[in-house]
Design a protein around this motif. Structure first.
Motif, PDB file in Angstrom:
ATOM      1  N   LEU A   1       0.815  -1.211   0.000  1.00  0.00           N
ATOM      2  CA  LEU A   1       0.000   0.000   0.000  1.00  0.00           C
ATOM      3  C   LEU A   1       0.853   1.268   0.000  1.00  0.00           C
ATOM      4  O   LEU A   1       0.744   2.104  -0.901  1.00  0.00           O
ATOM      5  N   PHE A   2       1.732   1.397   1.010  1.00  0.00           N
ATOM      6  CA  PHE A   2       2.598   2.573   1.124  1.00  0.00           C
ATOM      7  C   PHE A   2       4.004   2.150   1.538  1.00  0.00           C
ATOM      8  O   PHE A   2       4.228   1.020   1.960  1.00  0.00           O
ATOM      9  N   SER A   3       4.942   3.085   1.459  1.00  0.00           N
ATOM     10  CA  SER A   3       6.348   2.771   1.715  1.00  0.00           C
ATOM     11  C   SER A   3       6.665   2.566   3.190  1.00  0.00           C
ATOM     12  O   SER A   3       7.592   1.824   3.523  1.00  0.00           O
ATOM     13  N   ASN A   4       5.910   3.219   4.074  1.00  0.00           N
ATOM     14  CA  ASN A   4       6.259   3.181   5.496  1.00  0.00           C
ATOM     15  C   ASN A   4       5.067   3.596   6.363  1.00  0.00           C
ATOM     16  O   ASN A   4       4.064   4.120   5.850  1.00  0.00           O
ATOM     17  N   PRO A   5       5.147   3.391   7.680  1.00  0.00           N
ATOM     18  CA  PRO A   5       4.045   3.750   8.581  1.00  0.00           C
ATOM     19  C   PRO A   5       3.750   5.245   8.637  1.00  0.00           C
ATOM     20  O   PRO A   5       2.607   5.629   8.924  1.00  0.00           O
ATOM     21  N   ALA A   6       4.752   6.095   8.374  1.00  0.00           N
ATOM     22  CA  ALA A   6       4.510   7.545   8.389  1.00  0.00           C
ATOM     23  C   ALA A   6       3.521   7.919   7.281  1.00  0.00           C
ATOM     24  O   ALA A   6       2.593   8.721   7.502  1.00  0.00           O
ATOM     25  N   GLU A   7       3.685   7.341   6.099  1.00  0.00           N
ATOM     26  CA  GLU A   7       2.746   7.585   5.010  1.00  0.00           C
ATOM     27  C   GLU A   7       1.373   7.021   5.355  1.00  0.00           C
ATOM     28  O   GLU A   7       0.344   7.662   5.098  1.00  0.00           O
ATOM     29  N   VAL A  61       0.518  -5.078   8.187  1.00  0.00           N
ATOM     30  CA  VAL A  61       1.459  -5.506   7.158  1.00  0.00           C
ATOM     31  C   VAL A  61       2.434  -4.380   6.839  1.00  0.00           C
ATOM     32  O   VAL A  61       3.647  -4.600   6.715  1.00  0.00           O
ATOM     33  N   ASN A  62       1.927  -3.170   6.722  1.00  0.00           N
ATOM     34  CA  ASN A  62       2.768  -2.007   6.448  1.00  0.00           C
ATOM     35  C   ASN A  62       3.841  -1.848   7.530  1.00  0.00           C
ATOM     36  O   ASN A  62       5.024  -1.637   7.226  1.00  0.00           O
ATOM     37  N   GLN A  63       3.439  -1.968   8.786  1.00  0.00           N
ATOM     38  CA  GLN A  63       4.384  -1.831   9.899  1.00  0.00           C
ATOM     39  C   GLN A  63       5.404  -2.971   9.888  1.00  0.00           C
ATOM     40  O   GLN A  63       6.606  -2.745  10.110  1.00  0.00           O
ATOM     41  N   THR A  64       4.941  -4.190   9.615  1.00  0.00           N
ATOM     42  CA  THR A  64       5.833  -5.342   9.617  1.00  0.00           C
ATOM     43  C   THR A  64       6.870  -5.251   8.498  1.00  0.00           C
ATOM     44  O   THR A  64       8.058  -5.542   8.704  1.00  0.00           O
ATOM     45  N   LEU A  65       6.445  -4.842   7.305  1.00  0.00           N
ATOM     46  CA  LEU A  65       7.393  -4.661   6.200  1.00  0.00           C
ATOM     47  C   LEU A  65       8.452  -3.623   6.572  1.00  0.00           C
ATOM     48  O   LEU A  65       9.652  -3.806   6.310  1.00  0.00           O
ATOM     49  N   PHE A  66       8.011  -2.543   7.189  1.00  0.00           N
ATOM     50  CA  PHE A  66       8.939  -1.491   7.603  1.00  0.00           C
ATOM     51  C   PHE A  66       9.910  -2.016   8.665  1.00  0.00           C
ATOM     52  O   PHE A  66      11.127  -1.766   8.593  1.00  0.00           O
ATOM     53  N   ASP A  67       9.378  -2.740   9.652  1.00  0.00           N
ATOM     54  CA  ASP A  67      10.230  -3.285  10.708  1.00  0.00           C
ATOM     55  C   ASP A  67      11.258  -4.261  10.143  1.00  0.00           C
ATOM     56  O   ASP A  67      12.412  -4.304  10.598  1.00  0.00           O
ATOM     57  N   LEU A  68      10.856  -5.057   9.167  1.00  0.00           N
ATOM     58  CA  LEU A  68      11.792  -5.975   8.520  1.00  0.00           C
ATOM     59  C   LEU A  68      12.901  -5.196   7.819  1.00  0.00           C
ATOM     60  O   LEU A  68      14.089  -5.546   7.918  1.00  0.00           O
ATOM     61  N   ARG A  69      12.533  -4.147   7.115  1.00  0.00           N
ATOM     62  CA  ARG A  69      13.553  -3.311   6.451  1.00  0.00           C
ATOM     63  C   ARG A  69      14.498  -2.692   7.477  1.00  0.00           C
ATOM     64  O   ARG A  69      15.715  -2.633   7.269  1.00  0.00           O
TER      65      ARG A  69
END
Length: 334
Positions: free
Chosen positions: A98-104, A313-321
């Protein structure tokens, strides 16, 4: 009929449009493209009548005559395009991620609060499939959960171009891309849809020359079990994905495509329990989105459940990065 606009003219957009037409719930009215020629060429490739469809080259023109927009542009562009859609009172169906990171995500969440009649969907098609819902139901009945091994590794059609010295959109941090955000999102979505958000995560990527992840292994840590996720864009894997109970196991041919689901029960019996998927795997999600757009009050709880899953999912993807120290330009705000 839901008046539909599109951003993006790739194969996945054509697949979604085919699915939308099959539901009989949508009418394509507008195509956004950087050029009239490219937009018209895309329309001519579609297998249904597009005589009354307009091609526009500005977002303001796109949002004048649509109820919803399907956004399948490069990942880094999703945020601004969805933002303008919501501000224009247009429902946004956005391809994963959906988006690049939780801030977005937070900015869009705040914007949705000021536009309560506008809906946002992440097009994670596999979690809408009957076979995926079957997996969920079997896992819920398992007396003991012992995690999963989820695999989605597929040689990218653009990797040859990368090897030749180019930098395709799907293999550059500039567009918030790479293995995790392109293919890894499928098994990550599956894991969170079934087990919920993990307690902690770890990502071990193989980085390409430009710093983007070409493949990798992600570990999701839960209370009492772990989920291992293997994915990549630089080679092919033919391994099944598995969900573990105590003596019973669910085996899935492909966690994204879900062609077959095999249940090995505690007595050692092998049962083929999955149904044959539809020819177009996006029909179910297109119908689900249409149901909510047409009756948001009746389907409010389901919509909120999907939106919260998308947020996790957005938060998890960011945390993985973050665990792998992979930074996108979209993470840096002035």
């Amino acid at each position: 009929m839901i008046k539909l606009g599109i951003i993006g003219t790739s194969w996945i957009t054509a697949m979604f449009l085919d699915a939308a037409v099959q539901t009989k719930a949508y009418e394509l009215t507008t195509v956004y493209s950087r050029s009239q020629e490219k937009g018209q060429k895309f329309l001519s490739s579609l297998a249904f009548n597009t005589e009354n469809v307009d091609v526009v080259t500005t977002l303001s023109d796109l949002y004048q005559n649509v109820d919803a927009v399907y956004i399948a542009s490069p990942n880094a562009l999703h945020f601004e395009q969805a933002k303008v859609a919501i501000q224009s009172g247009v429902h946004a169906i956005v391809e994963k991620p959906l988006f690049s990171n939780p801030a977005e995500f937070k900015q869009i969440e705040n914007l949705l609060a000021t536009h309560p009649d506008v809906l946002l969907f992440e097009a994670a098609r596999h979690v809408h499939q009957p076979n995926f819902k079957l997996i969920q139901s079997i896992v819920k009945k398992m007396p003991k959960l012992q995690g999963a091994t989820l695999v989605y590794q597929k040689y990218s059609s653009r990797y040859d171009a990368y090897l030749a010295g180019e930098e395709p959109n799907v293999l550059t941090k500039k567009y918030s891309a790479g293995a995790l955000y392109d293919l890894g999102v499928y098994p990550i979505y599956a894991a969170l849809a079934i087990y919920g958000a993990p307690n902690a995560v770890q990502y071990l990527p193989t980085l390409l020359r430009n710093g983007v992840d070409g493949n990798g292994v992600a570990n999701l840590f839960y209370s009492g079990f772990n989920v291992t996720v293997i994915f990549g864009k630089t080679s092919n894997s033919y391994l099944s994905s598995e969900f573990y109970g105590l003596k019973d196991t669910i085996s899935v041919s492909n966690i994204a495509e879900l062609e077959s689901v095999i249940y090995h029960d505690s007595a050692g019996q092998v049962n083929s329990v999955g149904a044959k998927p539809e020819n177009n795997p996006m029909v179910r999600e297109a119908q689900d989105f249409a149901n909510i757009i047409n009756d948001p009050i009746e389907n409010h709880a389901e919509y909120n459940q999907w939106l919260q899953l998308a947020k996790q999912v957005n938060q998890t993807l960011f945390d993985l990065r973050q665990s792998a120290e992979i930074e996108f330009p979209a993470d840096i705000k002035e």
